[in-house]
Design a protein around this motif. Structure first.
Motif, mmCIF file in Angstrom:
data_model
loop_
_atom_site.group_PDB
_atom_site.id
_atom_site.type_symbol
_atom_site.label_atom_id
_atom_site.label_comp_id
_atom_site.label_asym_id
_atom_site.label_seq_id
_atom_site.Cartn_x
_atom_site.Cartn_y
_atom_site.Cartn_z
ATOM 1 N N ALA A 2 0.828 -1.204 0.000
ATOM 2 C CA ALA A 2 0.000 0.000 0.000
ATOM 3 C C ALA A 2 0.860 1.250 0.000
ATOM 4 O O ALA A 2 0.563 2.227 -0.697
ATOM 5 C CB ALA A 2 -0.926 -0.006 1.213
ATOM 6 N N ALA A 3 1.954 1.214 0.772
ATOM 7 C CA ALA A 3 2.855 2.369 0.815
ATOM 8 C C ALA A 3 3.511 2.582 -0.535
ATOM 9 O O ALA A 3 3.682 3.718 -0.987
ATOM 10 C CB ALA A 3 3.911 2.153 1.896
ATOM 11 N N ARG A 4 3.874 1.487 -1.196
ATOM 12 C CA ARG A 4 4.504 1.604 -2.509
ATOM 13 C C ARG A 4 3.520 2.169 -3.525
ATOM 14 O O ARG A 4 3.868 3.011 -4.352
ATOM 15 C CB ARG A 4 5.010 0.242 -2.966
ATOM 16 C CG ARG A 4 5.791 0.312 -4.289
ATOM 17 C CD ARG A 4 6.481 -1.000 -4.631
ATOM 18 N NE ARG A 4 5.533 -2.066 -4.891
ATOM 19 C CZ ARG A 4 5.298 -3.080 -4.065
ATOM 20 N NH1 ARG A 4 5.917 -3.153 -2.894
ATOM 21 N NH2 ARG A 4 4.418 -4.033 -4.374
ATOM 22 N N LEU A 5 2.240 1.717 -3.451
ATOM 23 C CA LEU A 5 1.213 2.219 -4.369
ATOM 24 C C LEU A 5 0.997 3.705 -4.150
ATOM 25 O O LEU A 5 0.889 4.482 -5.099
ATOM 26 C CB LEU A 5 -0.097 1.453 -4.158
ATOM 27 C CG LEU A 5 -1.290 1.906 -5.013
ATOM 28 C CD1 LEU A 5 -0.981 1.713 -6.484
ATOM 29 C CD2 LEU A 5 -2.535 1.134 -4.623
ATOM 30 N N ALA A 6 0.933 4.141 -2.874
ATOM 31 C CA ALA A 6 0.739 5.553 -2.570
ATOM 32 C C ALA A 6 1.899 6.386 -3.083
ATOM 33 O O ALA A 6 1.724 7.509 -3.553
ATOM 34 C CB ALA A 6 0.581 5.738 -1.064
ATOM 35 N N ALA A 7 3.098 5.828 -2.995
ATOM 36 C CA ALA A 7 4.277 6.565 -3.457
ATOM 37 C C ALA A 7 4.283 6.693 -4.967
ATOM 38 O O ALA A 7 4.800 7.663 -5.517
ATOM 39 C CB ALA A 7 5.540 5.859 -2.981
ATOM 40 N N GLU A 8 3.699 5.711 -5.657
ATOM 41 C CA GLU A 8 3.718 5.718 -7.111
ATOM 42 C C GLU A 8 2.578 6.546 -7.701
ATOM 43 O O GLU A 8 2.560 6.817 -8.893
ATOM 44 C CB GLU A 8 3.631 4.278 -7.632
ATOM 45 C CG GLU A 8 4.891 3.457 -7.346
ATOM 46 C CD GLU A 8 4.727 2.007 -7.748
ATOM 47 O OE1 GLU A 8 3.586 1.615 -8.078
ATOM 48 O OE2 GLU A 8 5.724 1.276 -7.722
ATOM 49 N N GLN A 9 1.613 6.943 -6.868
ATOM 50 C CA GLN A 9 0.483 7.719 -7.372
ATOM 51 C C GLN A 9 0.694 9.199 -7.092
ATOM 52 O O GLN A 9 1.140 9.595 -6.029
ATOM 53 C CB GLN A 9 -0.822 7.266 -6.723
ATOM 54 C CG GLN A 9 -2.041 7.945 -7.333
ATOM 55 C CD GLN A 9 -3.327 7.563 -6.638
ATOM 56 O OE1 GLN A 9 -3.604 8.005 -5.539
ATOM 57 N NE2 GLN A 9 -4.115 6.729 -7.294
ATOM 58 N N GLU A 10 0.369 10.019 -8.095
ATOM 59 C CA GLU A 10 0.463 11.469 -7.958
ATOM 60 C C GLU A 10 -0.878 12.077 -8.346
ATOM 61 O O GLU A 10 -1.532 11.614 -9.274
ATOM 62 C CB GLU A 10 1.548 12.036 -8.876
ATOM 63 C CG GLU A 10 2.921 11.417 -8.708
ATOM 64 C CD GLU A 10 3.866 11.854 -9.822
ATOM 65 O OE1 GLU A 10 3.760 13.005 -10.269
ATOM 66 O OE2 GLU A 10 4.680 11.026 -10.254
ATOM 67 N N VAL A 11 -1.276 13.104 -7.611
ATOM 68 C CA VAL A 11 -2.473 13.863 -7.972
ATOM 69 C C VAL A 11 -2.096 15.325 -8.048
ATOM 70 O O VAL A 11 -1.314 15.817 -7.239
ATOM 71 C CB VAL A 11 -3.615 13.645 -6.953
ATOM 72 C CG1 VAL A 11 -4.133 12.224 -7.019
ATOM 73 C CG2 VAL A 11 -3.158 13.966 -5.539
ATOM 74 N N GLU A 12 -2.637 16.028 -9.041
ATOM 75 C CA GLU A 12 -2.272 17.426 -9.249
ATOM 76 C C GLU A 12 -3.511 18.258 -9.536
ATOM 77 O O GLU A 12 -4.333 17.902 -10.381
ATOM 78 C CB GLU A 12 -1.278 17.564 -10.411
ATOM 79 C CG GLU A 12 0.038 16.832 -10.192
ATOM 80 C CD GLU A 12 1.006 17.031 -11.353
ATOM 81 O OE1 GLU A 12 1.512 18.160 -11.489
ATOM 82 O OE2 GLU A 12 1.226 16.084 -12.117
#
Length: 258
Positions: A2-12
Protein backbone atom coordinates in the motif's frame (compact mmCIF):
# COMPACT_ATOMS: atom_id res chain seq x y z
CA UNK A 1 2.47 -2.74 -0.95
CA UNK A 2 0.00 0.00 0.00
CA UNK A 3 2.86 2.37 0.81
CA UNK A 4 4.50 1.60 -2.51
CA UNK A 5 1.21 2.22 -4.37
CA UNK A 6 0.74 5.55 -2.57
CA UNK A 7 4.28 6.56 -3.46
CA UNK A 8 3.72 5.72 -7.11
CA UNK A 9 0.48 7.72 -7.37
CA UNK A 10 0.46 11.47 -7.96
CA UNK A 11 -2.47 13.86 -7.97
CA UNK A 12 -2.27 17.43 -9.25
CA UNK A 13 -4.67 20.35 -9.09
CA UNK A 14 -3.74 22.39 -12.17
CA UNK A 15 -6.71 24.78 -11.98
CA UNK A 16 -4.39 27.79 -11.89
CA UNK A 17 -3.40 27.05 -15.51
CA UNK A 18 -6.94 27.77 -16.72
CA UNK A 19 -7.71 31.35 -17.87
CA UNK A 20 -11.29 30.78 -16.66
CA UNK A 21 -11.41 31.27 -12.86
CA UNK A 22 -14.48 29.04 -12.67
CA UNK A 23 -12.84 26.11 -14.46
CA UNK A 24 -10.82 23.48 -12.61
CA UNK A 25 -8.22 21.05 -13.95
CA UNK A 26 -7.29 17.80 -12.19
CA UNK A 27 -4.80 15.08 -13.12
CA UNK A 28 -4.19 11.65 -11.59
CA UNK A 29 -0.94 9.86 -12.44
CA UNK A 30 0.11 6.33 -11.59
CA UNK A 31 3.57 4.94 -12.26
CA UNK A 32 4.53 8.30 -13.79
CA UNK A 33 1.78 8.00 -16.38
CA UNK A 34 -1.42 10.07 -16.61
CA UNK A 35 -4.42 7.79 -16.05
CA UNK A 36 -7.22 10.32 -15.42
CA UNK A 37 -7.70 13.92 -16.57
CA UNK A 38 -10.64 16.19 -15.81
CA UNK A 39 -11.40 19.80 -16.73
CA UNK A 40 -14.74 21.39 -15.88
CA UNK A 41 -16.61 24.20 -14.17
CA UNK A 42 -19.00 22.99 -11.47
CA UNK A 43 -21.59 24.52 -9.18
CA UNK A 44 -24.13 23.00 -6.79
CA UNK A 45 -27.58 24.42 -6.10
CA UNK A 46 -28.59 23.18 -2.65
CA UNK A 47 -31.98 23.91 -1.00
CA UNK A 48 -32.08 24.16 2.80
CA UNK A 49 -34.56 25.17 5.49
CA UNK A 50 -34.51 28.34 7.59
CA UNK A 51 -37.01 29.75 10.08
CA UNK A 52 -39.54 32.25 8.80
CA UNK A 53 -39.79 35.64 10.51
CA UNK A 54 -42.45 34.25 12.88
CA UNK A 55 -40.04 31.49 14.02
CA UNK A 56 -42.86 28.99 13.57
CA UNK A 57 -42.87 28.18 9.86
CA UNK A 58 -40.01 26.91 7.74
CA UNK A 59 -39.06 28.41 4.40
CA UNK A 60 -36.62 27.06 1.84
CA UNK A 61 -33.54 29.01 0.82
CA UNK A 62 -31.01 28.14 -1.86
CA UNK A 63 -27.23 27.91 -1.57
CA UNK A 64 -25.10 28.26 -4.72
CA UNK A 65 -21.84 26.43 -4.01
CA UNK A 66 -19.04 26.61 -6.61
CA UNK A 67 -16.23 24.09 -6.73
CA UNK A 68 -13.27 25.87 -5.15
CA UNK A 69 -10.03 26.23 -7.09
CA UNK A 70 -8.06 25.21 -4.01
CA UNK A 71 -9.78 21.83 -3.75
CA UNK A 72 -7.84 18.91 -2.35
CA UNK A 73 -8.02 15.82 -4.51
CA UNK A 74 -7.63 12.08 -4.50
CA UNK A 75 -7.89 9.68 -7.39
CA UNK A 76 -7.90 6.03 -8.26
CA UNK A 77 -7.40 4.49 -11.69
CA UNK A 78 -8.33 1.00 -12.76
CA UNK A 79 -8.89 -1.02 -15.90
CA UNK A 80 -12.68 -0.73 -15.71
CA UNK A 81 -13.32 1.55 -12.71
CA UNK A 82 -11.87 4.97 -11.83
CA UNK A 83 -12.64 7.58 -9.17
CA UNK A 84 -12.01 11.27 -8.55
CA UNK A 85 -12.56 12.82 -5.11
CA UNK A 86 -12.44 16.58 -4.44
CA UNK A 87 -12.75 18.35 -1.08
CA UNK A 88 -12.77 22.06 -0.22
CA UNK A 89 -13.34 24.54 2.61
CA UNK A 90 -11.77 22.22 5.20
CA UNK A 91 -13.77 19.25 3.90
CA UNK A 92 -17.12 20.94 4.46
CA UNK A 93 -17.80 19.90 0.85
CA UNK A 94 -16.70 16.70 -0.88
CA UNK A 95 -17.48 15.62 -4.44
CA UNK A 96 -16.86 12.05 -5.58
CA UNK A 97 -17.14 11.02 -9.23
CA UNK A 98 -17.19 7.33 -10.17
CA UNK A 99 -16.47 6.14 -13.70
CA UNK A 100 -17.15 2.74 -15.25
CA UNK A 101 -15.95 1.18 -18.50
CA UNK A 102 -18.03 -1.64 -19.97
CA UNK A 103 -18.98 -3.24 -23.26
CA UNK A 104 -22.14 -4.29 -25.04
CA UNK A 105 -23.13 -6.01 -28.26
CA UNK A 106 -24.50 -4.01 -31.18
CA UNK A 107 -25.42 -4.73 -34.80
CA UNK A 108 -21.83 -3.75 -35.64
CA UNK A 109 -20.44 -6.19 -33.09
CA UNK A 110 -19.11 -5.72 -29.54
CA UNK A 111 -18.39 -2.12 -28.56
CA UNK A 112 -16.84 -0.65 -25.39
CA UNK A 113 -17.69 2.68 -23.78
CA UNK A 114 -17.19 4.49 -20.48
CA UNK A 115 -19.62 6.61 -18.48
CA UNK A 116 -20.06 8.58 -15.30
CA UNK A 117 -21.83 5.94 -13.21
CA UNK A 118 -22.27 7.60 -9.81
CA UNK A 119 -21.96 10.98 -8.07
CA UNK A 120 -21.79 11.59 -4.34
CA UNK A 121 -21.77 15.09 -2.85
CA UNK A 122 -21.35 15.67 0.88
CA UNK A 123 -22.10 19.11 2.32
CA UNK A 124 -22.28 20.68 5.76
CA UNK A 125 -25.10 23.17 6.38
CA UNK A 126 -23.28 24.45 9.49
CA UNK A 127 -20.66 25.98 7.15
CA UNK A 128 -21.45 29.72 7.03
CA UNK A 129 -19.92 30.75 3.69
CA UNK A 130 -22.93 29.52 1.72
CA UNK A 131 -25.48 28.49 4.37
CA UNK A 132 -27.10 31.21 6.49
CA UNK A 133 -29.00 30.21 9.64
CA UNK A 134 -29.87 26.69 8.49
CA UNK A 135 -32.31 24.79 10.68
CA UNK A 136 -30.72 21.70 12.32
CA UNK A 137 -27.30 22.29 10.70
CA UNK A 138 -25.17 19.27 9.95
CA UNK A 139 -23.70 17.05 7.26
CA UNK A 140 -25.81 15.67 4.43
CA UNK A 141 -25.09 13.49 1.41
CA UNK A 142 -26.63 13.93 -2.04
CA UNK A 143 -26.27 11.03 -4.47
CA UNK A 144 -27.25 10.09 -7.98
CA UNK A 145 -29.70 7.30 -8.70
CA UNK A 146 -29.00 4.86 -11.57
CA UNK A 147 -26.82 7.40 -13.31
CA UNK A 148 -25.54 6.93 -16.85
CA UNK A 149 -24.02 10.25 -17.93
CA UNK A 150 -21.21 11.47 -20.22
CA UNK A 151 -21.39 8.22 -22.20
CA UNK A 152 -18.30 8.06 -24.44
CA UNK A 153 -16.74 5.42 -26.73
CA UNK A 154 -13.74 3.72 -25.14
CA UNK A 155 -10.45 5.33 -26.07
CA UNK A 156 -11.96 8.81 -26.48
CA UNK A 157 -12.33 11.83 -24.21
CA UNK A 158 -15.66 13.48 -23.48
CA UNK A 159 -16.11 17.17 -24.37
CA UNK A 160 -19.09 19.43 -23.73
CA UNK A 161 -19.00 23.22 -23.56
CA UNK A 162 -22.73 23.55 -22.93
CA UNK A 163 -24.09 23.49 -19.40
CA UNK A 164 -25.51 20.20 -18.18
CA UNK A 165 -27.67 19.67 -15.10
CA UNK A 166 -27.55 16.45 -13.06
CA UNK A 167 -30.05 15.93 -10.23
CA UNK A 168 -28.96 14.37 -6.95
CA UNK A 169 -31.22 13.25 -4.07
CA UNK A 170 -30.16 14.52 -0.64
CA UNK A 171 -30.42 12.85 2.75
CA UNK A 172 -31.84 16.21 3.94
CA UNK A 173 -35.56 15.34 3.69
CA UNK A 174 -35.00 13.98 0.16
CA UNK A 175 -34.38 17.44 -1.27
CA UNK A 176 -33.16 17.66 -4.88
CA UNK A 177 -29.64 19.04 -5.28
CA UNK A 178 -28.62 20.23 -8.75
CA UNK A 179 -25.08 19.82 -10.10
CA UNK A 180 -24.33 22.22 -12.97
CA UNK A 181 -21.42 21.16 -15.18
CA UNK A 182 -20.00 23.17 -18.09
CA UNK A 183 -16.84 23.40 -20.21
CA UNK A 184 -16.21 19.71 -19.58
CA UNK A 185 -13.25 17.78 -21.00
CA UNK A 186 -12.78 14.46 -19.26
CA UNK A 187 -11.10 11.10 -19.72
CA UNK A 188 -10.84 8.50 -16.94
CA UNK A 189 -9.41 5.61 -19.04
CA UNK A 190 -6.96 4.86 -21.87
CA UNK A 191 -5.08 8.18 -22.00
CA UNK A 192 -2.58 7.86 -24.87
CA UNK A 193 0.24 10.04 -23.51
CA UNK A 194 1.14 12.06 -20.44
CA UNK A 195 -1.20 15.08 -20.06
CA UNK A 196 -2.72 14.45 -23.51
CA UNK A 197 -6.43 13.82 -24.13
CA UNK A 198 -7.55 11.34 -26.77
CA UNK A 199 -9.76 12.44 -29.68
CA UNK A 200 -12.84 14.16 -28.30
CA UNK A 201 -16.39 12.82 -28.37
CA UNK A 202 -18.69 15.84 -28.39
CA UNK A 203 -21.93 15.84 -26.44
CA UNK A 204 -25.21 16.00 -28.47
CA UNK A 205 -25.86 19.62 -27.43
CA UNK A 206 -22.48 20.76 -28.77
CA UNK A 207 -22.99 18.76 -31.97
CA UNK A 208 -26.38 20.43 -32.52
CA UNK A 209 -24.97 23.90 -31.83
CA UNK A 210 -22.08 23.25 -34.21
CA UNK A 211 -24.57 22.16 -36.91
CA UNK A 212 -26.69 25.27 -36.31
CA UNK A 213 -23.58 27.44 -36.72
CA UNK A 214 -22.38 25.76 -39.92
CA UNK A 215 -25.78 25.20 -41.59
CA UNK A 216 -26.25 28.85 -42.73
CA UNK A 217 -22.74 28.79 -44.20
CA UNK A 218 -23.44 25.54 -46.06
CA UNK A 219 -26.77 26.85 -47.38
CA UNK A 220 -25.08 30.09 -48.47
CA UNK A 221 -22.41 28.16 -50.37
CA UNK A 222 -25.04 25.99 -52.07
CA UNK A 223 -27.07 29.06 -53.06
CA UNK A 224 -23.96 30.78 -54.40
CA UNK A 225 -23.07 27.66 -56.42
CA UNK A 226 -26.60 27.49 -57.88
CA UNK A 227 -26.38 31.18 -58.92
CA UNK A 228 -22.96 30.64 -60.56
CA UNK A 229 -24.21 27.56 -62.45
CA UNK A 230 -27.36 29.40 -63.57
CA UNK A 231 -25.36 32.37 -64.85
CA UNK A 232 -22.94 30.01 -66.61
CA UNK A 233 -25.75 28.18 -68.39
CA UNK A 234 -27.35 31.49 -69.41
CA UNK A 235 -24.01 32.77 -70.78
CA UNK A 236 -23.50 29.57 -72.82
CA UNK A 237 -27.05 29.82 -74.13
CA UNK A 238 -26.43 33.40 -75.32
CA UNK A 239 -23.26 32.34 -77.15
CA UNK A 240 -25.00 29.44 -78.91
CA UNK A 241 -27.95 31.54 -80.05
CA UNK A 242 -25.66 34.32 -81.26
CA UNK A 243 -23.80 31.92 -83.59
CA UNK A 244 -26.98 30.58 -85.25
CA UNK A 245 -28.13 31.93 -88.68
CA UNK A 246 -31.00 34.33 -88.10
CA UNK A 247 -33.92 33.64 -90.52
CA UNK A 248 -35.70 36.90 -91.40
CA UNK A 249 -39.33 37.00 -90.39
CA UNK A 250 -40.30 39.56 -93.18
CA UNK A 251 -40.91 37.56 -96.43
CA UNK A 252 -39.85 40.60 -98.56
CA UNK A 253 -36.32 39.97 -97.35
CA UNK A 254 -36.28 36.63 -99.23
CA UNK A 255 -36.36 38.34 -102.72
CA UNK A 256 -32.58 38.52 -103.04
CA UNK A 257 -32.30 34.74 -102.38
CA UNK A 258 -32.26 32.17 -105.15
Amino acid sequence: AAARLAAEQEVENLSGLSPNPEKDIFVVRENRTTCLMAEFAAKFIVPYDVWASNYVDLITEQADIPLSRGAEMKGKCGTNESELELSWLEQAYTLKLFFLKEGHNTSRGPEAFWRLSRIQFTYDTSERTYFKDAVSPGKHTASSHRLSALVTPAGKSYECQAQQTISLVSSDHQKSVQLLLSEVRLQPFDIPADFVFSEEHKCPVDQREQLEETLPLILGLILGLVIVITLGIYHIHLKLTANQVQIPRDRSQYKHMG
